[in-house]
Design an enzyme around this catalytic site. Structure first.
Site, short mmCIF file in Angstrom:
data_model
loop_
_atom_site.label_atom_id
_atom_site.label_comp_id
_atom_site.label_asym_id
_atom_site.label_seq_id
_atom_site.Cartn_x
_atom_site.Cartn_y
_atom_site.Cartn_z
N LYS A 33 38.36 50.32 72.00
CA LYS A 33 38.54 48.87 71.91
C LYS A 33 38.86 48.53 70.45
O LYS A 33 38.08 48.83 69.54
CB LYS A 33 37.27 48.13 72.33
CG LYS A 33 37.41 46.61 72.20
CD LYS A 33 36.19 45.88 72.74
CE LYS A 33 35.12 45.61 71.71
NZ LYS A 33 35.45 44.60 70.70
N ASP A 60 41.48 43.79 72.00
CA ASP A 60 40.55 42.66 72.19
C ASP A 60 40.86 41.57 71.17
O ASP A 60 40.17 41.44 70.17
CB ASP A 60 39.12 43.23 72.03
CG ASP A 60 38.04 42.19 72.12
OD1 ASP A 60 38.26 41.12 72.70
OD2 ASP A 60 36.93 42.46 71.59
N LYS A 62 41.55 38.23 72.17
CA LYS A 62 41.05 36.93 72.70
C LYS A 62 42.02 35.78 72.40
O LYS A 62 41.66 34.80 71.73
CB LYS A 62 39.67 36.60 72.12
CG LYS A 62 38.61 37.65 72.41
CD LYS A 62 37.26 37.19 71.89
CE LYS A 62 36.15 38.16 72.18
NZ LYS A 62 36.18 39.39 71.38
N ASP A 65 45.87 29.65 73.01
CA ASP A 65 46.86 28.75 72.39
C ASP A 65 47.63 28.08 73.52
O ASP A 65 47.25 28.23 74.70
CB ASP A 65 47.79 29.57 71.47
CG ASP A 65 48.37 28.73 70.33
OD1 ASP A 65 48.74 27.56 70.58
OD2 ASP A 65 48.45 29.23 69.20
N ILE A 66 48.69 27.36 73.22
CA ILE A 66 49.45 26.72 74.30
C ILE A 66 50.13 27.82 75.13
O ILE A 66 50.40 28.93 74.63
CB ILE A 66 50.49 25.70 73.77
CG1 ILE A 66 51.52 26.37 72.86
CG2 ILE A 66 49.80 24.55 73.06
CD1 ILE A 66 52.71 25.47 72.53
N THR A 123 29.02 35.39 74.06
CA THR A 123 27.56 35.59 74.13
C THR A 123 26.88 35.02 72.88
O THR A 123 25.67 34.86 72.86
CB THR A 123 27.21 37.08 74.30
OG1 THR A 123 28.06 37.84 73.45
CG2 THR A 123 27.38 37.53 75.72
N GLY A 214 29.53 50.42 71.39
CA GLY A 214 29.90 50.58 69.99
C GLY A 214 28.92 51.45 69.24
O GLY A 214 28.97 52.69 69.29
N ARG A 215 27.98 50.79 68.58
CA ARG A 215 27.09 51.49 67.65
C ARG A 215 26.31 52.68 68.21
O ARG A 215 26.10 53.65 67.48
CB ARG A 215 26.14 50.48 66.98
CG ARG A 215 26.89 49.61 65.98
CD ARG A 215 26.19 48.34 65.66
NE ARG A 215 26.22 47.41 66.78
CZ ARG A 215 25.67 46.20 66.77
NH1 ARG A 215 25.03 45.79 65.68
NH2 ARG A 215 25.76 45.41 67.82
#
Ligand code: C5P
Length: 238
Positions: A33, A60, A62, A65-66, A123, A214-215
């Site tokens: 990702k 990723d 995100k 916009d229009i 989140t 991830g971590r």
């Protein structure tokens, strides 16, 4: 087919990615990702570079916009050959449809159209903040479900959500609808700043379609071993 956990490549530079990848055998093809921190630092080159090594990419970014702008941006994203990408559901059904259209326009002939998923409520947004900042007066949970239904209506492939929301979302959407879930922690690993976590085994049990980790992998003493353990658990083999 064995499912791979998606590894959150939350690194600051290509240099850090190269160092991380030295822990893995060359023939281990990962699902990475790439978020906006890294993408805006390194540009599309980082996607091309990882793809040329055989890794798959969830980009990723995100988008929000229009519709016209998102559609054109998605053409560019599709050309990069990523497997999954995303938009904010708050951009609306029309914007999500345009995003999907852009992906299909930008995909090269012999390639699969990237899966498109929507972010519902972040989140990091509390119910109180949602009420005050967005003037949305339903519960956070209802808002998440509503956005998932909007994403389905727009023809998207699924949503990013907490593993704790998967069953409810699957209950309200079609059978193919994807729930991609971060906040995954194997038993005994540090939770960090995540609030509501779930183990890979439990995420499998409740029907997550993809997990993002991830971590627990990137910060592990032995990232490859940690990855293999999580992959086993995710595939119900542990
Ligand atoms: O290190 P960790 O496993 O917590 O990383 C999870 C990844 O998923 C991070 O890149 C984080 O930004 C992302 N994410 C999340 N929760 C969301 C959406 C994305 O943790 N709701």
């Amino acid at each position: 087919m064995e499912k791979r956990p998606i590894i959150a490549f939350d690194f600051a530079s290509k240099h850090e990615i190269d160092a991380f990848l030295t822990h893995f055998p060359k023939d281990e093809k990962l699902f990475a990702k790439i978020g906006m921190e890294l993408f805006y630092q390194e540009g599309p080159t980082i996607v091309h570079d990882l793809r040329s090594q055989g890794h798959d990419i969830f980009l990723d970014l995100k988008l929000h916009d229009i519709p016209n702008t998102v559609q054109k941006a998605m053409r560019g994203i599709a050309k990069m050959g990523v497997k999954i990408t995303n938009v904010h559901a708050a951009g609306g059904v029309e914007m999500m449809r345009a995003a999907k259209q852009g992906l299909s326009e930008g995909t090269k002939e012999n390639q699969a159209i990237p899966e498109l998923i929507a972010v519902t409520q972040l989140t990091s947004t509390s119910e109180e903040q949602m009420h005050e900042d967005q003037l949305i007066n339903v519960s956070l949970h209802e808002s998440v479900l509503h956005y998932a239904e909007c994403a389905e209506k727009a023809g998207l492939d699924g949503v990013v959500c907490s593993a704790h929301e998967v069953e409810k979302i699957h209950g309200k959407t079609n059978q193919q609808f994807i729930c991609l879930t971060p906040g995954i922690r194997p038993q005994g690993t540090s939770v960090g700043d995540q609030k509501r976590v779930m183990t890979p085994a439990k995420a499998r049990e409740i029907g997550s379609n993809y997990i993002v980790v991830g971590r627990p992998i990137t910060q592990a003493e032995d990232p490859y071993q940690s990855y293999l353990q999580i992959k086993q658990e995710w595939n119900g083999e542990a």
